[in-house]
Design an enzyme around this catalytic site. Structure first.
Site, PDB file in Angstrom:
ATOM      1  N   GLN A   1       0.832  -1.197   0.000  1.00 14.34           N
ATOM      2  CA  GLN A   1       0.000   0.000   0.000  1.00 14.34           C
ATOM      3  C   GLN A   1       0.871   1.253   0.000  1.00 14.34           C
ATOM      4  N   THR A   2       1.680   1.407   1.051  1.00 14.19           N
ATOM      5  CA  THR A   2       2.491   2.615   1.213  1.00 14.19           C
ATOM      6  C   THR A   2       3.437   2.841   0.024  1.00 14.19           C
TER       7      THR A   2
ATOM      8  N   GLY B   1       6.689  -5.007   3.791  1.00 16.22           N
ATOM      9  CA  GLY B   1       7.306  -6.152   4.454  1.00 16.22           C
ATOM     10  C   GLY B   1       7.287  -7.392   3.575  1.00 16.22           C
TER      11      GLY B   1
ATOM     12  N   ARG C   1      19.925  -6.570  41.837  1.00 21.04           N
ATOM     13  CA  ARG C   1      20.936  -5.519  41.845  1.00 21.04           C
ATOM     14  C   ARG C   1      20.934  -4.774  43.170  1.00 21.04           C
TER      15      ARG C   1
ATOM     16  N   ARG D   1       9.376   4.543  38.722  1.00 23.24           N
ATOM     17  CA  ARG D   1       9.564   4.407  37.277  1.00 23.24           C
ATOM     18  C   ARG D   1       8.973   3.092  36.773  1.00 23.24           C
TER      19      ARG D   1
ATOM     20  N   GLU E   1      -0.176   1.193  10.916  1.00 24.32           N
ATOM     21  CA  GLU E   1      -1.595   0.986  11.265  1.00 24.32           C
ATOM     22  C   GLU E   1      -2.237   2.292  11.718  1.00 24.32           C
TER      23      GLU E   1
HETATM   24  C1  LIG Z   1      28.203   2.671  27.069  1.00 22.71           C
HETATM   25  C2  LIG Z   1      28.790   2.749  28.428  1.00 22.71           C
HETATM   26  C3  LIG Z   1      30.132   3.069  28.584  1.00 22.71           C
HETATM   27  C4  LIG Z   1      30.718   3.120  29.857  1.00 22.71           C
HETATM   28  N1  LIG Z   1      32.067   3.391  29.973  1.00 22.71           N
HETATM   29  C5  LIG Z   1      32.667   3.339  31.204  1.00 22.71           C
HETATM   30  C6  LIG Z   1      34.073   3.523  31.349  1.00 22.71           C
HETATM   31  O1  LIG Z   1      34.795   3.742  30.376  1.00 22.71           O
HETATM   32  N2  LIG Z   1      34.616   3.420  32.581  1.00 22.71           N
HETATM   33  C7  LIG Z   1      33.866   3.167  33.680  1.00 22.71           C
HETATM   34  O2  LIG Z   1      34.418   3.070  34.766  1.00 22.71           O
HETATM   35  N3  LIG Z   1      32.507   2.978  33.584  1.00 22.71           N
HETATM   36  C8  LIG Z   1      31.903   3.052  32.370  1.00 22.71           C
HETATM   37  N4  LIG Z   1      30.529   2.859  32.266  1.00 22.71           N
HETATM   38  C9  LIG Z   1      29.753   2.496  33.451  1.00 22.71           C
HETATM   39  C10 LIG Z   1      28.805   3.605  33.919  1.00 22.71           C
HETATM   40  O3  LIG Z   1      29.544   4.600  34.535  1.00 22.71           O
HETATM   41  C11 LIG Z   1      27.780   2.975  34.875  1.00 22.71           C
HETATM   42  O4  LIG Z   1      26.970   2.109  34.140  1.00 22.71           O
HETATM   43  C12 LIG Z   1      26.938   4.032  35.544  1.00 22.71           C
HETATM   44  O5  LIG Z   1      27.699   4.682  36.486  1.00 22.71           O
HETATM   45  C13 LIG Z   1      25.687   3.466  36.230  1.00 22.71           C
HETATM   46  O6  LIG Z   1      26.024   2.541  37.184  1.00 22.71           O
HETATM   47  P1  LIG Z   1      25.365   1.099  37.201  1.00 22.71           P
HETATM   48  O7  LIG Z   1      25.447   0.537  35.838  1.00 22.71           O
HETATM   49  O8  LIG Z   1      26.013   0.337  38.286  1.00 22.71           O
HETATM   50  O9  LIG Z   1      23.861   1.337  37.548  1.00 22.71           O
HETATM   51  P2  LIG Z   1      23.148   1.075  38.964  1.00 22.71           P
HETATM   52  O10 LIG Z   1      23.674   2.032  39.936  1.00 22.71           O
HETATM   53  O11 LIG Z   1      23.213  -0.357  39.296  1.00 22.71           O
HETATM   54  O12 LIG Z   1      21.673   1.482  38.602  1.00 22.71           O
HETATM   55  C14 LIG Z   1      20.582   0.570  38.598  1.00 22.71           C
HETATM   56  C15 LIG Z   1      19.318   1.335  38.940  1.00 22.71           C
HETATM   57  O13 LIG Z   1      19.351   1.726  40.302  1.00 22.71           O
HETATM   58  C16 LIG Z   1      19.082   3.093  40.437  1.00 22.71           C
HETATM   59  N5  LIG Z   1      19.828   3.572  41.600  1.00 22.71           N
HETATM   60  C17 LIG Z   1      21.081   3.255  41.959  1.00 22.71           C
HETATM   61  N6  LIG Z   1      21.405   3.873  43.079  1.00 22.71           N
HETATM   62  C18 LIG Z   1      20.346   4.607  43.469  1.00 22.71           C
HETATM   63  C19 LIG Z   1      20.066   5.491  44.556  1.00 22.71           C
HETATM   64  N7  LIG Z   1      20.957   5.730  45.497  1.00 22.71           N
HETATM   65  N8  LIG Z   1      18.861   6.087  44.619  1.00 22.71           N
HETATM   66  C20 LIG Z   1      17.937   5.860  43.665  1.00 22.71           C
HETATM   67  N9  LIG Z   1      18.151   5.040  42.632  1.00 22.71           N
HETATM   68  C21 LIG Z   1      19.340   4.429  42.522  1.00 22.71           C
HETATM   69  C22 LIG Z   1      19.499   3.716  39.125  1.00 22.71           C
HETATM   70  O14 LIG Z   1      18.796   4.909  38.872  1.00 22.71           O
HETATM   71  C23 LIG Z   1      19.149   2.620  38.144  1.00 22.71           C
HETATM   72  O15 LIG Z   1      17.807   2.731  37.803  1.00 22.71           O
HETATM   73  C24 LIG Z   1      29.934   2.840  30.995  1.00 22.71           C
HETATM   74  C25 LIG Z   1      28.566   2.539  30.835  1.00 22.71           C
HETATM   75  C26 LIG Z   1      28.000   2.491  29.573  1.00 22.71           C
HETATM   76  C27 LIG Z   1      26.538   2.147  29.458  1.00 22.71           C
HETATM   77  C1  LIG Z   2       8.796  -1.166   9.786  1.00 27.55           C
HETATM   78  C2  LIG Z   2       7.678  -0.730   8.878  1.00 27.55           C
HETATM   79  C3  LIG Z   2       6.979  -1.666   8.151  1.00 27.55           C
HETATM   80  C4  LIG Z   2       5.943  -1.284   7.279  1.00 27.55           C
HETATM   81  N1  LIG Z   2       5.297  -2.248   6.523  1.00 27.55           N
HETATM   82  C5  LIG Z   2       4.371  -1.860   5.606  1.00 27.55           C
HETATM   83  C6  LIG Z   2       3.750  -2.819   4.735  1.00 27.55           C
HETATM   84  O1  LIG Z   2       4.028  -4.011   4.808  1.00 27.55           O
HETATM   85  N2  LIG Z   2       2.851  -2.386   3.795  1.00 27.55           N
HETATM   86  C7  LIG Z   2       2.533  -1.059   3.689  1.00 27.55           C
HETATM   87  O2  LIG Z   2       1.729  -0.728   2.845  1.00 27.55           O
HETATM   88  N3  LIG Z   2       3.106  -0.121   4.480  1.00 27.55           N
HETATM   89  C8  LIG Z   2       4.018  -0.489   5.434  1.00 27.55           C
HETATM   90  N4  LIG Z   2       4.610   0.462   6.247  1.00 27.55           N
HETATM   91  C9  LIG Z   2       4.304   1.892   6.056  1.00 27.55           C
HETATM   92  C10 LIG Z   2       3.478   2.499   7.162  1.00 27.55           C
HETATM   93  O3  LIG Z   2       2.181   2.064   7.083  1.00 27.55           O
HETATM   94  C11 LIG Z   2       3.593   4.049   7.056  1.00 27.55           C
HETATM   95  O4  LIG Z   2       4.908   4.392   7.343  1.00 27.55           O
HETATM   96  C12 LIG Z   2       2.647   4.741   8.005  1.00 27.55           C
HETATM   97  O5  LIG Z   2       1.362   4.595   7.551  1.00 27.55           O
HETATM   98  C13 LIG Z   2       2.952   6.244   8.186  1.00 27.55           C
HETATM   99  O6  LIG Z   2       2.876   6.895   6.979  1.00 27.55           O
HETATM  100  P1  LIG Z   2       4.073   7.819   6.465  1.00 27.55           P
HETATM  101  O7  LIG Z   2       5.343   7.060   6.659  1.00 27.55           O
HETATM  102  O8  LIG Z   2       3.721   8.282   5.129  1.00 27.55           O
HETATM  103  O9  LIG Z   2       4.101   9.033   7.478  1.00 27.55           O
HETATM  104  P2  LIG Z   2       3.571  10.514   7.180  1.00 27.55           P
HETATM  105  O10 LIG Z   2       2.103  10.463   7.054  1.00 27.55           O
HETATM  106  O11 LIG Z   2       4.341  11.115   6.091  1.00 27.55           O
HETATM  107  O12 LIG Z   2       3.922  11.195   8.566  1.00 27.55           O
HETATM  108  C14 LIG Z   2       4.877  12.230   8.709  1.00 27.55           C
HETATM  109  C15 LIG Z   2       4.462  13.104   9.858  1.00 27.55           C
HETATM  110  O13 LIG Z   2       3.300  13.831   9.534  1.00 27.55           O
HETATM  111  C16 LIG Z   2       2.309  13.683  10.523  1.00 27.55           C
HETATM  112  N5  LIG Z   2       1.008  13.753   9.864  1.00 27.55           N
HETATM  113  C17 LIG Z   2       0.654  13.189   8.704  1.00 27.55           C
HETATM  114  N6  LIG Z   2      -0.616  13.494   8.417  1.00 27.55           N
HETATM  115  C18 LIG Z   2      -1.086  14.256   9.408  1.00 27.55           C
HETATM  116  C19 LIG Z   2      -2.341  14.888   9.698  1.00 27.55           C
HETATM  117  N7  LIG Z   2      -3.356  14.770   8.877  1.00 27.55           N
HETATM  118  N8  LIG Z   2      -2.450  15.595  10.845  1.00 27.55           N
HETATM  119  C20 LIG Z   2      -1.421  15.703  11.691  1.00 27.55           C
HETATM  120  N9  LIG Z   2      -0.213  15.141  11.460  1.00 27.55           N
HETATM  121  C21 LIG Z   2      -0.051  14.425  10.347  1.00 27.55           C
HETATM  122  C22 LIG Z   2       2.606  12.357  11.177  1.00 27.55           C
HETATM  123  O14 LIG Z   2       2.143  12.328  12.503  1.00 27.55           O
HETATM  124  C23 LIG Z   2       4.130  12.334  11.118  1.00 27.55           C
HETATM  125  O15 LIG Z   2       4.648  13.029  12.201  1.00 27.55           O
HETATM  126  C24 LIG Z   2       5.614   0.083   7.153  1.00 27.55           C
HETATM  127  C25 LIG Z   2       6.309   1.036   7.913  1.00 27.55           C
HETATM  128  C26 LIG Z   2       7.324   0.650   8.770  1.00 27.55           C
HETATM  129  C27 LIG Z   2       8.065   1.697   9.563  1.00 27.55           C
END
Ligand SMILES: Cc1cc2nc3c(=O)[nH]c(=O)nc-3n(C[C@H](O)[C@H](O)[C@H](O)COP(=O)(O)OP(=O)(O)OC[C@H]3O[C@@H](n4cnc5c(N)ncnc54)[C@H](O)[C@@H]3O)c2cc1C
Ligand SMILES: Cc1cc2nc3c(=O)[nH]c(=O)nc-3n(C[C@H](O)[C@H](O)[C@H](O)COP(=O)(O)OP(=O)(O)OC[C@H]3O[C@@H](n4cnc5c(N)ncnc54)[C@H](O)[C@@H]3O)c2cc1C
Lengths: 688, 688
Positions: free
Chosen positions: B153-154, B193, B323, B354, B445
């Site tokens: 369709q699209t 699709g 955790r 959350r 949809e």
């Molecule tokens: C892509 C990426 C790259 C990174 N690179 C590095 C790096 O190079 N070196 C390095 O040392 N680290 C690195 N990190 C680690 C990063 O610093 C930790 O993931 C981050 O500090 C969060 O700690 P955590 O994963 O232990 O989360 P957690 O502390 O385990 O968090 C789990 C959940 O508990 C909540 N939570 C935890 N404590 C509290 C509290 N006191 N009160 C309320 N809520 C709490 C959090 O909000 C969260 O929802 C990297 C992480 C990512 C994702």
């Molecule tokens: C993973 C994936 C699989 C898909 N598979 C299929 C498939 O198998 N067959 C098929 O036919 N299609 C398929 N689609 C297409 C899909 O149905 C369209 O992407 C969808 O209908 C949205 O249309 P559009 O992309 O033209 O968005 P647009 O309509 O161009 O939207 C762009 C922006 O304009 C806004 N907008 C548009 N009109 C209005 C309005 N009147 N008022 C206010 N805001 C508006 C929207 O909210 C959006 O922010 C697929 C799409 C995806 C992402």
């Protein structure tokens, strides 16, 4: 280089209707201000010149080519990023780049790589915490890339709670060596950028144990891989932690240490140290400096969040001004041939309501980033003079802003991606990878949902001190709005018409009042008869931090309108900036309306005026939208978006992106009774 | 199969502290209800038995193995999905599965594949819109997978606005053939699709042109690929549209048609058709049936959204109960050895705030999905009796619910992923791929931001008819709450203490009042003296639709508490369900607080009671949390999450996931002056 093309498209076919470039040209003519002037106002000449030179150089370098990235799997992406990181290092050496240029080039390449943490945390930690001798031993070779480092703090079991890290560094007085050890599985270093496959050295944060007593986490330089053979050194078990949602180009790694020995010299000893002769622990003199650096890091985070908003808005606004869908219901427009013309989707107020706030927020964050850099500078000079008076305020605000801006920037990318409809879901939008790569910002450098507790702790403390002595505490942003509130807690907004919502001062007052009110309410629960536990107040504390941060952003943005000479001397810029300010303020106030009404500052009736104001501001911004994002001057090479490129040839580019997909290079067998899948044998078979 | 392992981990290392399985066992003992009983209440025996049998069969089938997916690039993923789709087809044939079992197996595999649209839209469109002869010609071979179809369709230029599709199907009366043609680049079918590399046939929606006149889009079956040679048929240019944020396992494709001819027979003619002899257009008799199917599709979308919430909550709640991070500030707990014990992060109210709303919402959506299926059934029987009275209401509600539930489900996945801190960012969380694959639901949809206009149009219309005659319109969910409102527009909530917030009836009334108030306000702007344009009201219309949908969800959830015999006869289940209802209602009301206050229904003081209620409900749910997600009975094989698996061996699994990463299979050269990247030559080199 991008593969393909694997399919030929009939070359005579063009997009129907007005094409993208024409469409953008029309939009650009609508602007009421000069784009170049706005760009220069935002960035200054120096930055723009450097950017132009760098884009010229980098975008033509084959080692930095981005055109194939969307088609790559993890392994290929990592290869590309390693290549890019090596090339950037060579270029920096060749051109003798200063640190600003290095950072700028890195941002333009926009591909987190294996040397990322080497260039940031490894170098800065050595600079900050190493003695001159240690700097000679480690920093110099690191700057030459003779060794590659990483920063290994987080462990499998602990990220946020650094005090509970399990890795130990036990001092052996006899041998004058530390024995670094991972006592359990959860003690393994984890997530460490660059550790997985690249680093030769790690700065390991480990519990310093001296004569059986623990002194908390300290940094140690630990060699982990042989720079030549690339083998793991004895006692080290190292690897990449595996595939992630984004950051696929980085080798975040793990590290288990089995009684690994390093000399006394390897404990970074500029602040805390263990005396070589007496083996006595010498505590750090002043931890204040650490907070200084933290502010700088966070100012950068706010600025990066601004850039994220700019990029997202650029893609969505350009694309939505090209995209058309449906004729207007109430006032259909007809073409010369009598056919109904469809509306640009940017004209739908529901589309505007989603993406214009992102646009306005980009400017809002811009001013607050500037403010943060200023604050950092002031703070540094004060600390140099042993004056710590700005420290707490700076630290609190920067924590709250880190939390707020990262959460809102992540959300903004997704908002803008969705506004692009179906095409937003293609990697050609440029927003999907941006989102997945940006996400960790919410979690690292202090999890944003947790970090705000630091802000709120300061806010409660400040309010407590004002309770004791309203006139006592010296002026500061926080003290000022709290004092105003306490002087007149029952203050009410005086607006009556949406036209009254013009004055930045109104918004400054309103946001300050609401933040102070929230803090007062929370403090009552904490200190009052209920004596609520800290944990039971986390939701309220989070709200306080958010309200404080928003008040600060509103303040900085308003101040630009009220006081920024460079802006006020250019009325064309000031006019459009005023609309953006009003949109940002009215929209934020509307979103947080429940708190403003709860506090009694505005009535439900006053609240309802905001919708009209938002509509009005959006209407004013609409004709400026494309030029405003043009003024962000995001180079196409950085944007890397077929929907958002400055030229606007969206549909041609989408086809170009499609025909190069490697899936198109072979035929596929769909017979359910056949085991054959790809038929032509052209695609590489992974043996893994 | 997953590759590796490439690195050996010392086998004697265990996670520190209480391990995950022990931790979960403790949590499970806290439940005040029987998990098995809850599971059966939610799903019924038949579903659970089928699920158990399917998991047993599928999870052991090597062709359906999921363990390697996280390490694969696009090409490998597509291979895996094609393999899986073929295997499922064979299994369905072998075991003679009915349609429920086929759908259930598909959901458990959870890997969108190249036959996805064949099995859904292609088959159902043929069933719905094909004549018996057409069904024999196309549906029968399609069911046997002799031909593979897609639903086209699209187009590149049009998704939402189907009326403006560019593809034409011009009838050649002479030849009794249609000529299907793409007149421009933007006319290319796009996003389809299964079209990119798999389909042999497409149902093409094209503008039917007859004697120079256009009759709007109609469906045509168009053969596009030779089933044997797999070559594109003459006039067809086909390909995959390229990499996407998710759905990488599907070949969404494009299709350009250059004057392709199909026989008269290929226009799906159950409803509208062109007479073979006279070439006269025969319009469809009744479009109502189309809406019937739509409701069914949308009931499924709501149910899927529920499952998404269940999966997300399962991962986050199990992981956050294992955790630990930080000791409690106010009331630290000490271990036997005198060491401070860290809190489970699930105990932090900010973590609960959350993820518990996601848990509660899963139940809320569950009941509304049931309601939608019921409504669908009722509607079908009515339509069979030519009674269209339920149609408009059903269509409106299902549109609004589609919009609301998809947006909230997408958000919930990300909320739960973030709650897992750093590890949430690993693909091992199972939430990242879930998010990226779920996202299109917001857009397809009916784009969720646009679709809600359909709901609001109905809401305005209903209110208008009540204005004309308050007692006239017959009872329906919408009429009922609007009528109550209009009878007493100044009604006010009577609650005084948070304890008053117990009664489901209160929430039903409040949500109805707020929805009706919004509709009234919007109608005033539209019909009143301001006569605002539809476009200028889109934001308000969106709010109306959202408020209506929330009112419906609150109503259905409340009704279960008030009236569901199966629930009320099991007090243990009812008790916990009541807490979930209160959390859902209080939390939603709090989030939307500004509107409730604006409408005058609640005062700021009453609003402030909600926080206490939310806290109380979270406190009640905390000990039940792990058992509640257990009761969702999401099989580990479906969950595919190292953080959320039912056993709880989180840290061991994260290591297992790490050591298998192909990046670990080779050494990497980091010498910036060397061109060598991977050193051992073990990794496949893509030639593309
Ligand atoms: C892509 C990426 C790259 C990174 N690179 C590095 C790096 O190079 N070196 C390095 O040392 N680290 C690195 N990190 C680690 C990063 O610093 C930790 O993931 C981050 O500090 C969060 O700690 P955590 O994963 O232990 O989360 P957690 O502390 O385990 O968090 C789990 C959940 O508990 C909540 N939570 C935890 N404590 C509290 C509290 N006191 N009160 C309320 N809520 C709490 C959090 O909000 C969260 O929802 C990297 C992480 C990512 C994702
Ligand atoms: C993973 C994936 C699989 C898909 N598979 C299929 C498939 O198998 N067959 C098929 O036919 N299609 C398929 N689609 C297409 C899909 O149905 C369209 O992407 C969808 O209908 C949205 O249309 P559009 O992309 O033209 O968005 P647009 O309509 O161009 O939207 C762009 C922006 O304009 C806004 N907008 C548009 N009109 C209005 C309005 N009147 N008022 C206010 N805001 C508006 C929207 O909210 C959006 O922010 C697929 C799409 C995806 C992402």
């Amino acid at each position: 280089m991008a593969p393909g093309p694997f399919i030929q498209i009939p070359s005579d076919l063009k997009p129907a209707g007005l094409n993208g470039p024409e469409q953008l040209a029309i939009e650009r003519r609508k602007a009421s201000f000069d784009v170049g002037q706005m760009t220069e106002y935002l960035y200054g000449k120096e930055y723009l010149e450097r950017q132009a030179q760098l884009v010229e150089l980098l975008s033509k370098d084959p080692a930095l080519d981005k055109s194939g990235l969307n088609y790559m799997g993890r392994v290929e992406k990592f290869r590309a990023a390693l290549k890019k990181d090596k090339r950037l290092a060579v270029l920096a050496r060749e051109h003798n780049w200063d640190s600003n240029t290095i950072a700028h080039a890195e941002k333009l390449c926009d591909l987190p790589g294996p040397f990322g943490l080497h260039k940031s945390m490894f170098l800065t930690t050595l600079e900050r915490m190493g003695t001159p001798e240690q700097q000679e031993a480690f920093l110099e070779p690191a700057r030459r890339f003779d060794i590659i480092g990483c920063y290994a703090q987080t462990e499998l079991g602990h990220g946020s709670n650094v005090q509970f890290l399990e890795t130990t560094a036990t001092y052996d007085e006899e041998a004058k060596e530390y024995e670094i050890h991972s006592p359990s599985l959860t003690a393994s270093k984890w997530w460490i950028g660059g550790l997985g496959r690249s680093a030769t050295h790690a700065i390991v944060m480990a519990q310093l144990v001296l004569k059986g007593k623990s002194y908390g986490p300290h940094p140690f330089v630990v060699p982990i891989r042989d720079p030549k053979t690339r083998e793991m050194l004895p006692g080290c078990t190292i690897g990449d932690i595996g595939p992630k949602q984004g950051y696929q180009t980085t080798d975040n790694g793990f590290l288990l240490l089995d009684h690994v020995r390093v000399p006394h010299f390897n404990q970074l000893a500029k602040f805390a140290k263990v005396d070589l002769d007496t083996a006595v622990y010498v505590p750090p003199q002043n931890a204040a400096l650490t907070y200084g650096t933290l502010t700088w890091v966070r100012a950068n985070i706010v600025q990066d969040a601004r850039t994220i908003l700019m990029r997202s808005a650029t893609v969505a606004i350009r694309y939505c001004s090209i995209r058309r869908q449906f004729a207007d219901r109430d006032a259909p427009v007809f073409s010369a041939s009598g056919k109904k013309v469809e509306s640009q989707v940017l004209d739908y107020t529901m589309v505007q309501a989603r993406i214009f706030p992102v646009l306005a927020k980009a400017f809002a964050f811009h001013y607050t980033a500037l403010y943060m850099f200023q604050l950092y500078q002031e703070n540094v000079s004060l600390i140099d003079n042993k004056d710590l008076s700005l420290l707490a305020e700076t630290h609190a605000s920067s924590s709250g802003l880190k939390a707020l801006t990262t959460i809102e920037a992540a959300e903004a990318i997704e908002t803008c991606r969705r506004a692009c409809g179906g095409h937003g879901f293609s990697l050609a939008s440029g927003l999907s990878s941006l989102y997945n790569d940006y996400l960790p910002n919410v979690t690292w450098e202090g999890d944003s949902y947790m970090l705000s507790q630091q802000t709120s702790r300061y806010l409660l403390k400040t309010m407590r001190s004002l309770y004791k002595d309203l006139e006592g505490p010296p002026k500061s942003f926080t003290v000022d709005y709290m004092r105003s509130y306490l002087r007149d807690p029952n203050a009410k907004a005086t607006i009556e018409f949406s036209g009254d919502l013009m004055d930045p001062i109104f918004f400054i007052k309103a946001f300050g009042h609401r933040a102070a009110w929230l803090v007062k309410e929370t403090l009552e629960l904490r200190d009052g008869p209920a004596k609520r536990s800290w944990n039971s107040l986390l939701i309220e504390l989070y709200k306080c931090s958010k309200a404080h941060s928003q008040a600060l952003i509103v303040y900085n943005f308003s101040m630009a309108i009220l006081k920024d000479e460079a802006l006020n001397s250019r009325p064309a810029l000031r006019t459009v900036m005023q609309h953006l300010l009003l949109l940002y303020c009215a929209h934020t106030m509307h979103e947080e309306g429940a708190e403003f009404m709860s506090s009694g500052y505005i009535t439900p009736k006053q609240y309802s005026l905001l919708s009209a104001k938002i509509q009005e501001a959006m209407h004013s911004i609409r004709p400026q939208a494309v030029s405003l994002v043009d003024s962000f001057a995001i180079p196409d090479w950085l944007l890397n978006s077929d929907l958002g490129s400055s030229k606007g040839d969206v549909y041609e580019r989408l086809f170009e992106h499609a025909v190069r997909d490697p899936l198109n290079s072979t035929k596929w067998n769909v017979d359910i009774d056949s085991d054959v899948l790809d038929m032509d044998g052209t695609l590489p078979q992974s043996k893994l």
